[in-house]
Write a protein that holds these residues in place. Structure first.
Motif, short mmCIF file in Angstrom:
data_model
loop_
_atom_site.label_atom_id
_atom_site.label_comp_id
_atom_site.label_asym_id
_atom_site.label_seq_id
_atom_site.Cartn_x
_atom_site.Cartn_y
_atom_site.Cartn_z
N HIS A 24 -4.28 -8.95 8.69
CA HIS A 24 -2.84 -8.71 8.58
C HIS A 24 -2.10 -9.49 9.68
O HIS A 24 -2.62 -9.67 10.78
N HIS A 46 -0.63 7.78 7.34
CA HIS A 46 0.59 7.74 6.50
C HIS A 46 0.47 6.76 5.34
O HIS A 46 1.41 6.62 4.56
N LYS A 47 -0.65 6.06 5.24
CA LYS A 47 -0.78 5.20 4.06
C LYS A 47 -1.46 5.96 2.91
O LYS A 47 -0.92 6.05 1.84
N THR A 67 -5.11 -6.74 3.45
CA THR A 67 -3.87 -6.46 2.72
C THR A 67 -3.88 -7.10 1.34
O THR A 67 -3.45 -6.49 0.36
N SER A 115 -0.07 -8.73 11.66
CA SER A 115 0.24 -8.00 12.90
C SER A 115 -0.60 -8.49 14.08
O SER A 115 -0.16 -8.36 15.23
N ASP A 141 -9.17 -2.93 12.10
CA ASP A 141 -7.91 -2.56 11.46
C ASP A 141 -8.26 -1.97 10.10
O ASP A 141 -8.60 -2.70 9.17
N GLY A 186 -10.44 -3.28 4.41
CA GLY A 186 -9.34 -3.22 3.45
C GLY A 186 -8.23 -4.20 3.79
O GLY A 186 -7.14 -3.80 4.20
N ASN A 223 -4.09 4.40 9.35
CA ASN A 223 -2.80 5.05 9.13
C ASN A 223 -2.96 6.26 8.21
O ASN A 223 -3.18 6.09 7.01
N SER A 248 2.63 2.74 14.18
CA SER A 248 2.20 1.88 13.09
C SER A 248 0.93 1.14 13.50
O SER A 248 0.60 1.07 14.69
N ALA A 249 0.28 0.54 12.50
CA ALA A 249 -0.93 -0.23 12.78
C ALA A 249 -0.58 -1.44 13.64
O ALA A 249 -1.39 -1.88 14.47
N SER A 250 0.61 -1.98 13.45
CA SER A 250 1.03 -3.14 14.24
C SER A 250 1.19 -2.76 15.71
O SER A 250 0.77 -3.49 16.61
N PHE A 280 0.88 -1.16 0.00
CA PHE A 280 0.00 0.00 0.00
C PHE A 280 0.92 1.21 0.00
O PHE A 280 2.08 1.09 0.41
N THR A 330 -11.36 -6.18 9.69
CA THR A 330 -10.59 -5.31 8.80
C THR A 330 -11.47 -4.56 7.81
O THR A 330 -12.41 -5.13 7.25
N ALA A 355 -6.09 0.07 8.47
CA ALA A 355 -4.78 0.71 8.28
C ALA A 355 -4.71 1.51 6.98
O ALA A 355 -4.33 2.67 6.99
N1 PLP Z 1 -3.11 -3.85 8.71
C1 PLP Z 1 -3.27 -3.87 7.38
C2 PLP Z 1 -4.63 -4.16 6.81
C3 PLP Z 1 -2.18 -3.64 6.53
O1 PLP Z 1 -2.34 -3.72 5.21
C4 PLP Z 1 -0.92 -3.35 7.10
C5 PLP Z 1 0.23 -3.09 6.25
O2 PLP Z 1 0.15 -2.85 5.08
C6 PLP Z 1 -0.81 -3.35 8.50
C7 PLP Z 1 -1.92 -3.61 9.27
C8 PLP Z 1 0.50 -3.08 9.16
O3 PLP Z 1 0.77 -1.74 9.06
P1 PLP Z 1 1.99 -1.07 9.81
O4 PLP Z 1 3.14 -1.13 8.86
O5 PLP Z 1 1.53 0.34 10.05
O6 PLP Z 1 2.25 -1.81 11.05
#
Ligand code: PLP
Length: 499
Positions: A194, A313-314, A250, A196, A282, A248, A311, A145-147, A80, A246, A284
Motif C-alpha cells: 500500500h 474497522h475494515k 490492496t 502508505s 501490514d 492482503g 484494522n 489508521s494503518a497509515s 475494502f 503484506t 490492514a
Molecule cells: N494497507 C493496506 C493493505 C490497505 O489496503 C490500506 C487501505 O485500504 C491501507 C494500508 C491504508 O489503510 P488506512 O486507511 O487505515 O490508512
C-alpha cells in the motif's frame, strides 16, 4: 441541550439510524452530487440563535444524505469495507460520553488498561506469537489508521537503526554519522504494498524503493526479489532499514511469501544484530481472517518480524477508527516517541509500573477506542467473528463461480482471495487495448448508474475491476445482483447500445 432534551434527541437519532440501516439497500450507493453542492444548501454562517434538534435532524436527510456514499450498503463492493455494527456504535457513544484524552495512565486508568487487555485478547485470537503480548516485551496500541501505524513504526525503526549502528560514536562524529546515514537510509515495500509505506518514508525523511513482484508469484513479495533489491541498494551505498510486507495487498489480496522473506533477511540483515531490517506486517484488511484457524499458519514467521497491524474497522465489525498495531519490543516505540516535559510528569509514570500510550503514538491525546473493540469481541464472540469472515469468503467464492459461468465476458485475474475477486472483460476481437477499453467502460458505467459501487485496479499491467464481498451487510443475493448488472452492462457496451 439539557439531559431531557438529549434523551429525546438521542432516541430520535437512534430511530433514524436504525431506519437508515433497514432501508439502506434501496439508496443509490454512490453519491452523484456535483462538487460544491453543500455550500449552496447551507447558510453563509452559523445561526445567531440556537436551533432545535428537530430542525437540525431534518437536514440529515435533505442535505447530508445526498452527499453520502453508503459504505454500509450491501451494494458497496468497492475498496475494502469500513465496518460498522451496533455494538461498535455503542462503543463510540460511550467513548464520546466519557471524552477523556487519556494520554497518560493516570488520565483515566480504565482507558489504558482496557486497551492493553483487549489488544492482548486480540493478539491471541489472531495467533500472533507470544512476543507481541504485553505480558512479554511487546504489546498493542490502537492507532487511527494503518497509515498512521506505519508512520509510527517507521520512525521507531529509523531511530533504532541509527542508535544501533552508531552506538560506538560520540560528539561531532556521531552527529555526522547520523546525518550521513539518514541521507542513505531506505525503506522497502513490494510494488503491491500500500502507498502508505512510501508516504511514511516521505514523512520520516528517508528514501523509498519498491521490490518487483510477478504474476507467477501471484503478485506476492518473495525473498528472491527482495534479495536482488537489497543487493542493488547496498551496491548504491544505500542502507535498507525497513520493509513492509503484506497480508492482503490492496489490489489483489496477495499474501507475501513470509518464509522466503525471513530466509533472505537472515542472510543480508540478520535479526537482532545492529543494522537489521525492521519488518512490518501490514494486514490492514485481510489480517482479520487470522481469527480463523485455517489462516493462522500465516503467522509462523512473525516472531522474526517487528510489528504487525490490522484494522478492526475494515473487516471485523468495529466502527472506524480501530487500527490495532503490535510491536515485538515496546521499548523500540517508547525510545523513539517518549518525551517527558514537566507538565506530563506524575508519580505513576515515573514508577515505571504503568503504560502511557502517548509514548506509543504520534499524537498526545487519544480516544477511548478499546471500548468498541471490547463490545464487539463480547457481542459476537470468537465463533461469531469466525462465522462472519467465513461467510464473506464463501460469498467471494460464489461470485467468482458466477463469473466463471460466462467465460465469453469475464476473465478472473486473481482470487477470490479473502473475499476479493479481480477480473476483466474479455472481447472476441481486438487485443489487450480493446479489452482494457471495454473493461474501463463497463466499470465506469456501472459506477455512474450507482446501483452497485466497485473499484478498479491495474494488475500486472492490465486494467481490472475488483469486487469485495466482505461488507457487513453482504448477502449472496447482492452478489448475484452485482453479477447481473455487470453482465447486462458488458452486453450493452459490446452490442453498441451505449452511445
Ligand atoms: N494497507 C493496506 C493493505 C490497505 O489496503 C490500506 C487501505 O485500504 C491501507 C494500508 C491504508 O489503510 P488506512 O486507511 O487505515 O490508512
Amino acid at each position: 441541550m439539557d439531559s431531557k432534551q438529549f434523551k429525546e434527541a438521542a432516541a430520535s437519532a437512534i430511530d433514524e439510524i436504525v431506519n437508515y440501516y433497514e432501508t439502506i439497500e434501496d439508496r443509490r450507493v454512490v453519491s452523484n452530487v456535483e462538487p460544491g453542492y453543500l455550500k449552496k444548501l447551507l447558510p453563509d454562517g452559523p445561526p445567531q440563535e440556537g436551533e432545535s434538534w428537530a430542525d437540525i435532524q431534518k437536514d440529515i436527510e435533505t442535505k447530508i444524505m445526498p452527499g453520502l456514499t453508503h459504505w454500509q450498503s450491501p451494494n458497496f463492493m468497492a475498496f475494502f469495507p469500513a465496518s460498522s455494527s451496533f455494538p461498535g456504535m455503542l462503543g463510540e457513544l460511550y467513548s464520546a460520553a466519557f471524552t477523556a484524552p487519556a494520554f497518560n495512565w493516570i488520565c483515566s486508568p480504565a482507558v489504558t488498561e482496557l486497551e492493553t487487555v483487549v489488544l492482548d485478547w486480540l493478539a491471541k485470537l489472531l495467533n500472533l506469537p507470544e512476543c507481541y503480548l504485553s505480558t512479554a516485551h511487546g504489546g498493542g496500541v490502537i492507532q487511527g489508521s494503518a497509515s498512521e501505524a506505519i508512520v509510527t513504526v517507521i520512525v521507531a525503526a529509523r531511530d533504532k537503526y541509527l542508535r544501533e549502528t552508531t552506538s560506538h560514536l560520540s560528539g561531532l562524529e556521531l552527529e555526522d554519522a547520523i546525518a550521513h546515514k539518514r541521507s542513505k537510509m531506505v525503506a522497502l515495500g513490494s510494488e503491491m504494498a500500500h502507498s502508505s509505506t512510501q508516504k511514511a518514508a516521505q514523512i520520516a525523511g528517508v528514501r523509498y524503493r519498491s521490490v518487483p513482484v510477478t504474476k507467477e508469484d501471484g503478485f506476492a513479495l518473495n525473498g528472491k526479489y527482495l534479495e536482488d533489491t537489497i543487493k542493488e541498494c547496498k551496491a548504491q551505498g544505500l542502507e535498507p532499514f525497513f520493509l513492509t510486507t503484506t497480508i492482503g495487498t490492496t489490489s489483489t489480496c496477495a499474501v507475501d511469501d513470509f518464509p522466503s522473506i525471513a530466509t533472505t533477511l537472515a542472510k543480508y540483515a540478520p535479526p537482532n544484530i545492529p543494522g537489521e531490517i525492521w519488518v512490518h506486517v501490514d494486514a490492514a484488511y485481510a489480517g482479520a481472517a487470522l481469527v480463523c484457524p485455517e489462516f493462522q499458519h500465516l503467522t509462523a514467521e512473525f516472531e522474526h518480524f517487528h510489528s504487525f497491524d490490522m484494522n478492526m474497522h475494515k473487516w471485523l465489525l468495529t466502527n472506524f477508527d480501530a487500527s490495532c498495531l503490535y510491536v515485538r519490543k515496546r521499548k523500540d516505540l517508547i525510545d523513539a516517541l517518549s518525551i517527558m516535559p514537566s507538565y506530563l510528569r506524575n508519580e505513576f509514570s515515573e514508577s515505571g509500573l504503568v503504560t502511557d500510550y502517548r509514548d506509543w503514538q504520534i499524537p498526545l491525546g487519544r480516544r477511548f477506542r478499546s471500548l468498541k473493540i471490547w463490545f464487539v469481541l463480547r457481542t459476537y464472540g470468537v465463533k461469531g467473528l469466525q462465522a462472519h469472515i467465513r461467510k464473506h469468503i464463501k460469498y467471494g467464492e460464489a461470485f467468482a463461480g458466477l463469473l466463471k459461468t460466462r467465460p465469453d465476458i469475464f476473465e478472473i485475474m486473481t482470487g477470490p482471495n479473502f473475499a476479493l475477486t479481480v477480473f476483466k472483460i474479455v472481447t472476441k476481437e481486438g487485443g489487450k487495448v480493446e479489452q482494457e477499453k471495454h473493461t474501463k467502460e463497463v466499470y465506469e458505467l456501472v459506477n455512474k448508474r450507482g446501483e452497485i459501487y466497485i473499484t478498479s485496479s491495474v494488475v500486472g499491467g492490465d486494467y481490472a475491476m475488483r469486487v469485495v464481498s466482505a461488507n457487513p451487510m453482504a448477502e449472496e443475493r447482492f452478489l448475484h445482483k452485482a453479477f447481473d448488472i455487470l453482465v447486462a452492462t458488458a452486453e450493452e457496451i459490446r452490442d453498441g447500445k451505449i452511445k
